[in-house]
Design an enzyme around this catalytic site. Structure first.
Site, short mmCIF file in Angstrom:
data_model
loop_
_atom_site.label_atom_id
_atom_site.label_comp_id
_atom_site.label_asym_id
_atom_site.label_seq_id
_atom_site.Cartn_x
_atom_site.Cartn_y
_atom_site.Cartn_z
CB SER A 49 -32.47 7.55 13.29
OG SER A 49 -31.23 7.04 13.72
CG ASP A 201 -31.45 5.32 9.56
OD1 ASP A 201 -32.28 6.21 9.27
OD2 ASP A 201 -30.63 5.44 10.47
#
Length: 374
Positions: A49, A201
């Protein structure tokens, strides 16, 4: 903090960079300080991320102009994030600005979007999959340079939606899609498809993944930049606090599994049970943002104000300076992160972590929230 390459022999480390939205600016500060100090050579970086964005920005700048280029690229990337944040509908209220509160919890737009994400999917609310951060990544990062960064191996993690398994993308596979997949929160954005496979994610499977280092290079020291606290001593009460704690537990689960594996191998090596094998002891180190983020609400993760990003950067720089002062000599000799304590199933009697170092305390006093960095 002036470069000190001539005063001490450089030591080699791998960097593991956690994700955490805007809090990733703390990691920017850590990297900026480490690059300026010059005593640590970076062998590889694993990022998830925001950690992945920091990693590719560093690699892009490194290919362009070494340490100075990496620092400049990181600054330019986060400055672009701050410029984009000015146009976000989610802003602090005048009251929060007046009192120096970085929270967005009282922002009507934040409350509305948070409620919307709990009822509707991004396929309903964002059918065009608009994500201003993608534009920043595409405009600021030269991925051709990133893929050809031979000095530092970059690994980016994302979670396969179909299998639930973590995929680690190798340096030669890195693209804007890979980075955006690593940062794709499923309640806000559509899954990012890569070769026909949807990804979310990377924090669900590893925040960040450590295992790529074990196979790719011989560096035994791993420095984790942690911006999501593993432990807390307060019970969440509000809906937002509960949701944030659930996310912290979920996103740290993969990291704790790897801690257990590293500590298990370390104990076997210490007992002489792995002699003659290829197993090596991994020396773990950590720079944690706990002293800063423990005072910040979860909503601040989407606060992209330039003043806030600068504040976090300065906190990261101070934390890195404290780490080097206290632990540089140990790198290459022993780990400074007690993994046995990290994986203990019960709360230990000692405090959660060491108090903030001298430079970090000074920075926290100098940069009161709401004023930004000077």
């Amino acid at each position: 903090m002036a470069a000190r390459t001539g005063k001490a022999k450089a030591k080699t480390v791998n960097l593991a960079l956690q994700g955490g939205g805007s809090h990733g600016a703390f990691t920017w500060g850590v990297l900026d300080a480490l690059l300026e100090d010059g005593r640590l050579e970076i062998s590889g970086i694993s990022g998830t991320s925001a950690g992945a964005m920091n990693a590719v920005a560093l690699a892009d700048g490194w290919v362009s102009d070494g340490r100075d280029g990496a620092r400049e690229a990181l600054h330019d990337f986060w400055h672009a994030v701050g410029r984009t944040g000015r146009f976000s509908p989610v802003q602090r209220t005048p009251f929060d600005m007046l009192w120096g509160n970085w929270s967005l919890e009282f922002s009507p737009a934040y409350r509305f979007l948070d409620l919307l994400s709990r009822v509707f999917s991004p396929y309903d609310t964002n059918p065009l999959d608009i994500n201003p951060l993608r534009d920043v990544v595409e405009n600021q990062i030269d991925f051709e340079r990133v893929r050809h960064c031979s000095d530092i191996r970059i690994f980016v993690s994302a979670t396969n939606v179909w299998t639930g398994k973590l995929r680690v993308f190798a340096p030669e596979e890195l693209t804007p899609d890979v980075v955006m997949a690593s940062a794709c929160l499923p309640t806000l954005f559509k899954a990012v498809e890569i070769d026909g496979v949807p990804y979310w994610d990377g924090g669900f499977g590893g925040n960040p993944a450590l295992f790529p280092f074990f196979y790719e290079n011989g560096t035994q020291d791993c420095l984790l930049v942690q911006i999501n606290p593993i432990e807390t001593r307060k019970t969440p009460r509000t809906a937002l606090e509960i949701q944030e704690r659930m996310n912290e537990i979920t996103f740290n689960a993969g990291l704790l599994r790897e801690f257990r594996a590293i500590e298990f191998v370390r104990r076997l090596i210490a007992d002489g049970r792995l002699e003659g094998t290829r197993y090596r002891e991994i020396r773990m180190h950590r720079i944690a943002a706990d002293a800063v983020v423990s005072e910040l609400p979860a909503s601040s993760k989407v606060n992209a104000e330039w003043a806030f990003l600068q504040y976090l950067k300065e906190m990261g720089r101070a934390a890195a300076a404290d780490f080097l002062e206290q632990n540089f000599d140990a790198i290459g000799e022993r780990g400074t992160l007690d993994l046995s304590a990290e994986i203990a199933p019960h709360i230990l009697p000692q405090p959660l972590d060491k108090p903030a170092g001298r430079r970090m305390r000074e920075a926290m006093q100098r940069l009161r929230p709401g004023r930004g960095a000077s």
